[in-house]
Every structure is written in structure tokens, then in C-alpha cells.
Motif scaffolding. Structure first.
Motif, PDB file in Angstrom:
ATOM      1  N   GLU A 217       0.813  -1.101   0.028  1.00 15.26           N
ATOM      2  CA  GLU A 217      -0.015   0.097  -0.055  1.00 15.26           C
ATOM      3  C   GLU A 217       0.861   1.113  -0.006  1.00 15.26           C
ATOM      4  N   TYR A 218       2.010   1.250   0.710  1.00 18.15           N
ATOM      5  CA  TYR A 218       2.849   2.370   0.861  1.00 18.15           C
ATOM      6  C   TYR A 218       3.507   2.663  -0.427  1.00 18.15           C
ATOM      7  N   ILE A 219       4.017   1.448  -0.994  1.00 15.87           N
ATOM      8  CA  ILE A 219       4.575   1.757  -2.343  1.00 15.87           C
ATOM      9  C   ILE A 219       3.797   2.083  -3.371  1.00 15.87           C
ATOM     10  N   GLN A 220       2.615   1.578  -3.308  1.00 12.38           N
ATOM     11  CA  GLN A 220       1.516   2.217  -4.434  1.00 12.38           C
ATOM     12  C   GLN A 220       1.343   3.893  -4.142  1.00 12.38           C
ATOM     13  N   GLU A 221       1.131   4.222  -2.935  1.00 12.68           N
ATOM     14  CA  GLU A 221       1.121   5.511  -2.843  1.00 12.68           C
ATOM     15  C   GLU A 221       2.533   6.217  -3.220  1.00 12.68           C
ATOM     16  N   ASN A 222       3.615   5.616  -2.960  1.00 14.25           N
ATOM     17  CA  ASN A 222       4.927   6.334  -3.408  1.00 14.25           C
ATOM     18  C   ASN A 222       4.714   6.560  -4.810  1.00 14.25           C
ATOM     19  N   ILE A 223       4.289   5.433  -5.625  1.00  8.05           N
ATOM     20  CA  ILE A 223       4.202   5.420  -7.199  1.00  8.05           C
ATOM     21  C   ILE A 223       3.327   6.579  -7.554  1.00  8.05           C
ATOM     22  N   ASP A 224       1.977   6.632  -7.075  1.00  6.05           N
ATOM     23  CA  ASP A 224       0.991   7.626  -7.258  1.00  6.05           C
ATOM     24  C   ASP A 224       1.583   8.948  -6.891  1.00  6.05           C
ATOM     25  N   PHE A 225       2.489   9.223  -5.995  1.00  4.19           N
ATOM     26  CA  PHE A 225       2.862  10.512  -5.586  1.00  4.19           C
ATOM     27  C   PHE A 225       3.951  10.825  -6.832  1.00  4.19           C
ATOM     28  N   VAL A 226       4.834   9.836  -7.218  1.00  3.24           N
ATOM     29  CA  VAL A 226       5.853  10.337  -8.081  1.00  3.24           C
ATOM     30  C   VAL A 226       5.087  10.653  -9.607  1.00  3.24           C
ATOM     31  N   ASP A 227       3.961   9.903  -9.992  1.00  4.50           N
ATOM     32  CA  ASP A 227       3.362  10.155 -11.082  1.00  4.50           C
ATOM     33  C   ASP A 227       2.915  11.452 -11.019  1.00  4.50           C
ATOM     34  N   ASP A 228       2.013  11.871  -9.848  1.00  4.05           N
ATOM     35  CA  ASP A 228       1.381  12.874  -9.675  1.00  4.05           C
ATOM     36  C   ASP A 228       2.287  14.169  -9.831  1.00  4.05           C
ATOM     37  N   TYR A 229       3.413  14.149  -9.140  1.00  4.16           N
ATOM     38  CA  TYR A 229       4.445  15.079  -8.872  1.00  4.16           C
ATOM     39  C   TYR A 229       5.132  15.257 -10.533  1.00  4.16           C
ATOM     40  N   LEU A 230       5.535  14.270 -11.261  1.00  4.01           N
ATOM     41  CA  LEU A 230       5.977  14.463 -12.592  1.00  4.01           C
ATOM     42  C   LEU A 230       5.069  15.182 -13.482  1.00  4.01           C
ATOM     43  N   GLN A 231       3.764  14.849 -13.557  1.00  7.98           N
ATOM     44  CA  GLN A 231       2.691  15.534 -14.356  1.00  7.98           C
ATOM     45  C   GLN A 231       2.513  16.825 -13.971  1.00  7.98           C
TER      46      GLN A 231
ATOM     47  N   CYS B 222      11.177   3.444  -0.764  1.00 10.35           N
ATOM     48  CA  CYS B 222      11.798   4.198   0.448  1.00 10.35           C
ATOM     49  C   CYS B 222      10.639   5.223   1.182  1.00 10.35           C
ATOM     50  N   PRO B 223      11.177   5.743   2.306  1.00  8.20           N
ATOM     51  CA  PRO B 223       9.970   6.775   2.834  1.00  8.20           C
ATOM     52  C   PRO B 223       9.611   7.931   1.868  1.00  8.20           C
ATOM     53  N   ARG B 224       8.567   8.238   1.914  1.00  8.11           N
ATOM     54  CA  ARG B 224       7.993   9.319   0.925  1.00  8.11           C
ATOM     55  C   ARG B 224       8.861  10.665   1.235  1.00  8.11           C
ATOM     56  N   ILE B 225       9.225  11.011   2.124  1.00  6.62           N
ATOM     57  CA  ILE B 225       9.978  12.234   2.501  1.00  6.62           C
ATOM     58  C   ILE B 225      11.400  12.171   1.420  1.00  6.62           C
ATOM     59  N   THR B 226      11.811  10.920   1.280  1.00  5.12           N
ATOM     60  CA  THR B 226      13.052  10.796   0.379  1.00  5.12           C
ATOM     61  C   THR B 226      12.824  11.153  -1.024  1.00  5.12           C
TER      62      THR B 226
END
Ligand code: PLP
Length: 391
Positions: A296-310, A373-377
């Protein structure tokens, strides 16, 4: 009440002989980079595993070890419950690493000069190990279209006729994180069976299946798959215990099994270590809740990266994985050569990622990002990248 595992915790891994952190200077020429390369995670492994290992360490005698039924049962139950794959104890054997597992298969089933098919861009040891053993690589590059990878079956059918002896499959795929469908795996199984090409299926990422997806073990798709296959798996990536060495092979066909297991047993390569056996057993027996939360945490990291890049760096696109904690970044819109792209990441953004061309020339214009890795990283890393690209 369920335990809540903390994936936000920052753990200092410096001076622990971690490749990802302690080899930064040697590999990237600088040690002040955010390490987002080697595929292990920055999370504490499940405490259930650590506690079992501690208990065993406290015993204080580390003599020869024999695995009992509990070890095999933990694997068999895991495969049944997590992947709906029913396997017998006799089909399972320890191997001291997945890469070593396919290296042994290459040795046991092919000769020097024989041809081995791989489908780049793919995990680099598929090529380096085969070539290191003096086999010839035949590439069947994946097709990349509209942000999605697929297999080139027309080309596979052609190259399969040229006397190839083995195909090494990455299922799920590294670096793209693609999970192959039943139809794709069946088609591959058919082509390989009909041309007497043994399929070695590297399924090390199979437990890292993300929300809404399902891993399909190659061996389960058809009789032609089951009867022409060696599958390699491990709890190493899944539970962040790669340093413990705890992989295993599953082989259902009797003839292939005898040949492969004899190869391993004659060299005592199928004998694990105390910690490998205990690590695997406790991972599969007690690690599932940790894994579910980690995913779940990794999925949220992936969504975070995708959103940030877009929103902030639209020139870089995330190829969103179906499985794994790795994101394949499509940086081609930056219009940089690979050395320029690497320089941007390392020198300007202070980030250590795997360069796309490590996975084959098809990886030109791509970089592989580890989000285990932790989201803050990730927040820091993406802010650095934004400044590097935009300024
Ligand atoms: C597809 C794939 N196979 C194998 C490995 C390594 O496995 P092992 O450490 O068991 O050799 C990795 C590690 O990144 C991988 O991604």
C-alpha cells in the motif's frame, strides 16, 4: 488489533556494507547522492523475521542445518494462497540466489556457444551472465507503445526457429514492472515448447503485485508451460532480505527436475544456510500483513511520483508498474544523450538511479527509480530533479 508498520522511518544504512549506500562513491563518483538505484528497500524487514533470526543467534551454535517440513510448507502454502499455484515438496529446491539459479540452469541445459533469448530492456544479468558463460544472446526486444510494453511474438516466432536453447523470462518484468497476461504467457509457452527452448522464468518480483493486479506464474498457464520450465522465486525482494540469500526453484517436469536438481545437489548448491532457511520460513509464515502494508505504501509512493511528474516535470513520464517498487522513467522528451541524462541526474540533481541503457540499448532515454523508501526521501529527490530540469 493489527500491528501498524512504520514505513516513514528513516534508517541510517551508512557503514553497513550496503551496496546501495556504501558503494555510491565507487559507482557514481560521489557519496552525497540520494540513493535510488539497487533494488532493495529502505524499510526495516518484518520484525517477525528479525525476531526469529535473533532467537536463533542467541542459541550460539551454528552447525550444519537441515531444513524441515515447516520450511517447505511455508513456500507451498504461500504459492497456493498468494498465487493459486499448487506445487509438491519434491518440486522445490533451495538456490543460493535467483541470478545464480539461472546461471546454473544455463550451465546444466546449454553448451558453450548455444543461443539464449532475452527480451530487453531487461535486468542486466540476463545478458551478462549468459555472455559470461560464453553463450550467445539473441534479443527479442519488447515493443514500447503508448507507455506500455508488450512482447514481439512475430519476431519471437522467427528467432525461435534458429536453434535457440533457452529463453530467460522476467515475470513480472524488470525494469517496466509489467505483469504478463495469461494469453501472453501461453503464447510464449507454445512457441518455446514447439521449438524445444527451455523457459527459465525469473519470478523474483511476483509477490510485489500492486493494487488491482494479479501475478500469473508462468508454469500455471498451460501444460506446455509446466512441462518446459524452471521457475525461480525468492522472499528476498518481497521482504527486504536480499542479503540473507533465500531463493528457491520450482520444477514440475520430472526430466528437467532430475537434471537440474542433480546439477545442484552434486555441487551441494541446493543446501542453504541457517539464516536463509529461517528467513524464508518466517517471511512466508508471518510476513504477509507487513507485505500488504508495504505494498500500500509503495503504491502511494508510485502515485505520488506520477502526480509530481505530471504537475512539475512533464518532460519525464512514469511508466506505472503493475508490480515492484521500481519505476521506469521515460525521459526521452528531454532530448538528451544517455551520458547527458546521467549527468543531469548525478551532477545536477544529486540522485543515484540506474541508467536505462544498463538494461539494453532499448533503455536509451530512460532511468530506473527505486521507490522502496520513505516518502520524504522521494519528495526531496523530486524537488532536486525539478530544479535540475527546470533551471
Ligand atoms: C529480475 C531480477 N532477478 C534477479 C534479481 C536478483 O536476485 P538474486 O539477488 O536472488 O540473485 C533481481 C534483483 O534486482 C531482479 O530484479
Amino acid at each position: 488489533m493489527k500491528v501498524k508498520y512504520d514505513f516513514d522511518q528513516i534508517i541510517d544504512r551508512r557503514n553497513t556494507n550496503s551496496v546501495k549506500i556504501d558503494a555510491l562513491k565507487e559507482v557514481f563518483g560521489a557519496d552525497d547522492l540520494i540513493p535510488l538505484w539497487v533494488a532493495d528497500m529502505e524499510f526495516l524487514s518484518p520484525p517477525e523475521i528479525t525476531d526469529a533470526l535473533k532467537k536463533r543467534v542467541e542459541h550460539g551454535i551454528f552447525g550444519y542445518y537441515t531444513p524441515d517440513d515447516a520450511y517447505f510448507k511455508s513456500i507451498i502454502n504461500w504459492l497456493e494462497n498468494r498465487h493459486s499455484w499448487t506445487v509438491d515438496k519434491q518440486d522445490v529446491i533451495f538456490v543460493p540466489g535467483v541470478v545464480k539459479g539461472f546461471a546454473f540452469a544455463i550451465d546444466a541445459f546449454t553448451n558453450v556457444g548455444d543461443k539464449i533469448i532475452i527480451q530487453p530492456p531487461v535486468y542486466p544479468p540476463f545478458k551478462t551472465t549468459s555472455e559470461g558463460l560464453n553463450r550467445k544472446i539473441v534479443n527479442n526486444p519488447l515493443i514500447y507503445d503508448n507507455g506500455q510494453y508488450s512482447m514481439d511474438f512475430d519476431n519471437l516466432r522467427e528467432v525461435a526457429k534458429t536453434g535457440c536453447k533457452m529463453l530467460i523470462l522476467c515475470n513480472p518484468q524488470n525494469p517496466s514492472g509489467r505483469i504478463w497476461s495469461k494469453d501472453e504467457l501461453s503464447e510464449l509457452a507454445e512457441i518455446c515448447f514447439d521449438n524445444q527452448i527451455l523457459v527459465v522464468s525469473d519470478e523474483i518480483h511476483s509477490d510485489l503485485v500492486l493494487r488491482g493486479n494479479e501475478h500469473i506464474p508462468f508454469a500455471t498457464v498451460s501444460n506446455k508451460a509446466a512441462q518446459n520450465n524452471i521457475t525461480l522465486m525468492a522472499p528476498s525482494k518481497t521482504f527486504n532480505i536480499a542479503g540473507i540469500v533465500s531463493s528457491f526453484a520450482v520444477v514440475e517436469n520430472e526430466e528437467i527436475r532430475k537434471k537440474y536438481f542433480n546439477y545442484l545437489n552434486a555441487r551441494q548448491l541446493g543446501d542453504g544456510t541457517i539464516f536463509g532457511y529461517i528467513g524464508a520460513e518466517y517471511a512466508y509464515e508471518y510476513g504477509e500483513e507487513w507485505l500488504n502494508q508495504a505494498l500500500e505504501y509503495i503504491q502511494e509512493n508510485i502515485d505520488f511520483v506520477d502526480d509530481y511528474l505530471q504537475k512539475n516535470i512533464p518532460q519525464i513520464k512514469a511508466v506505472k508498474p503493475d508490480a515492484s517498487f521500481l519505476i521506469w522513467l521515460d525521459c526521452r522528451a528531454l532530448n538528451l544523450s544517455q551520458p547527458e541524462l546521467e549527468k543531469l541526474f548525478i551532477k545536477k540533481a544529486k540522485l543515484a538511479l540506474n541508467s536505462g541503457t544498463m538494461f539494453g540499448k532499448e533503455g536509451k532515454g530512460f532511468m530506473r527509480l527505486n521507490v522502496g523508501c520513505p516518502r520524504i526521501t522521494l519528495e526531496k529527490a523530486l524537488d532536486n530533479l525539478k530544479k535540475a530540469v527546470v533551471l
